[in-house]
Scaffold this active site. Sequence first.
Site, mmCIF file in Angstrom:
data_model
loop_
_atom_site.group_PDB
_atom_site.id
_atom_site.type_symbol
_atom_site.label_atom_id
_atom_site.label_comp_id
_atom_site.label_asym_id
_atom_site.label_seq_id
_atom_site.Cartn_x
_atom_site.Cartn_y
_atom_site.Cartn_z
ATOM 1 N N GLU A 127 0.800 -1.246 0.000
ATOM 2 C CA GLU A 127 0.000 0.000 0.000
ATOM 3 C C GLU A 127 0.823 1.281 0.000
ATOM 4 O O GLU A 127 0.604 2.177 0.821
ATOM 5 C CB GLU A 127 -0.943 -0.012 1.222
ATOM 6 N N ASN A 169 2.003 -5.287 -3.119
ATOM 7 C CA ASN A 169 0.592 -5.562 -2.835
ATOM 8 C C ASN A 169 -0.152 -4.247 -2.562
ATOM 9 O O ASN A 169 0.357 -3.383 -1.842
ATOM 10 C CB ASN A 169 0.535 -6.475 -1.587
ATOM 11 N N HIS A 206 -10.469 -5.752 -2.436
ATOM 12 C CA HIS A 206 -11.545 -5.454 -1.492
ATOM 13 C C HIS A 206 -12.572 -4.641 -2.273
ATOM 14 O O HIS A 206 -12.423 -3.426 -2.418
ATOM 15 C CB HIS A 206 -11.021 -4.651 -0.303
ATOM 16 N N GLU A 235 -6.506 -10.573 -1.350
ATOM 17 C CA GLU A 235 -7.320 -10.326 -0.144
ATOM 18 C C GLU A 235 -8.793 -10.192 -0.505
ATOM 19 O O GLU A 235 -9.505 -9.343 0.040
ATOM 20 C CB GLU A 235 -6.836 -9.052 0.573
ATOM 21 N N ASP A 237 -12.529 -9.850 -0.942
ATOM 22 C CA ASP A 237 -13.847 -9.847 -0.299
ATOM 23 C C ASP A 237 -14.703 -8.842 -1.057
ATOM 24 O O ASP A 237 -14.186 -7.902 -1.649
ATOM 25 C CB ASP A 237 -13.786 -9.575 1.219
#
Length: 299
Positions: A127, A169, A206, A235, A237
Site C-alpha cells: 500500500e 501488494n 476489497h 485479499e 472480499d
Amino acid sequence: ASTLAEGAAQHNRYFGVAIAANRLNDSVYTNIANREFNSVTAENEMKIDATEPQQGRFDFTQADRIYNWARQNGKQVRGHTLAWHSQQPQWMQNLSGQALRQAMINHIQGVMSYYRGKIPIWDVVNEAFEDGNSGRRRDSNLQRTGNDWIEVAFRTARQADPSAKLCYNDYNIENWNAAKTQAVYNMVRDFKSRGVPIDCVGFQSHFNSGNPYNPNFRTTLQQFAALGVDVEVTELDIENAPAQTYASVIRDCLAVDRCTGITVWGVRDSDSWRSYQNPLLFDNNGNKKQAYYAVLDAL
Ligand code: XIL
C-alpha cells in the site's frame, strides 16, 4: 471439483484464505479452512508490530502458530507483510530518516531470514500509493526516508531469501482506469526495466461501493502480467458477496496465465474485518453461501 483448492488446482492455481491465530481453536473454522483452501496468509501475525514488537527483538510466536498450522495441514504460506505504513510498532512510528530506513532493512532481513526457504511468496511492500487521482506515492514515514525506499526493500528481500517470490501488494488497483492502478503499473514497469527484483503484484481486491468491481480487472491483470510479473488476487472480499461478481473475479484470474492464485480475506462473514458487509464465502454458521457455489462453478 468438490472444494475450492481442488477446483483451483485443476487450473494449476492455489486457493488461499487469511487465517487469524486466535481462531485456530474454533473447530468449525479450522475444518472449513482445512477442507477448502491450500494456501494461507496470516491476517495480522506476520505484520511488523507482531514480529518486531521491540526494535531488534523479533517475536514469531503468533506467526509460527499460523505457519505451523498451515504446514501441518499441507498448505503453502504467503508472507504478509514486511514494509508498510500501517500496523507499525510504536518504536518504528517514532523513527524517521536514516534510522527508519535502516530499521526497515533490518526488519526485512530479520523476518525473511527466519523463514528462509519456508515462505515461497512475500508481500514485501504494501500500500505505498495514494488513493484518488494524484497517482502519487502515499505520504508516510517510510516514503519520507526517500523515494527509493521501495526498491531498497525489494533488493534487501531478494538478498535475504533468494528463493522467495517478491510481491508488491495494494488495494484499489483493480480498475485499469484508476490513477492509482496506472501509478503502480508505471512503478513495476520502471522496476523491471532497471532490474529491481520484483516477481509479482498482489491485487487485494476489497470490492465495495467505493471500489466497485469493474470487468476491466482482467485487462489490469493482463497488462501487469505483460510486464513480466505474476499477478495474484490476495485479499478478496466483496460487499454483500454477490455471486456473479465473485464468479467474474475467478474467471478474470483464470483467463490470465500469470494469475497464479486467489486468496479470500477470511473464512466466515463473522471472521471478516468488514463483517458488517457479509463479504465472504461462508456465513456466520460456516454454511456455504451462493457466492461459494458460484466460485466453485467458475473453477
Ligand atoms: C486488516 C486485518 O484484516 C484486520 O484484522 C486488521 O485490524 C487491519 O488489517 N489491507 C491489507 C491487510 O493488506 O493486511 C488488511 O488486514 C486489510 C487491508
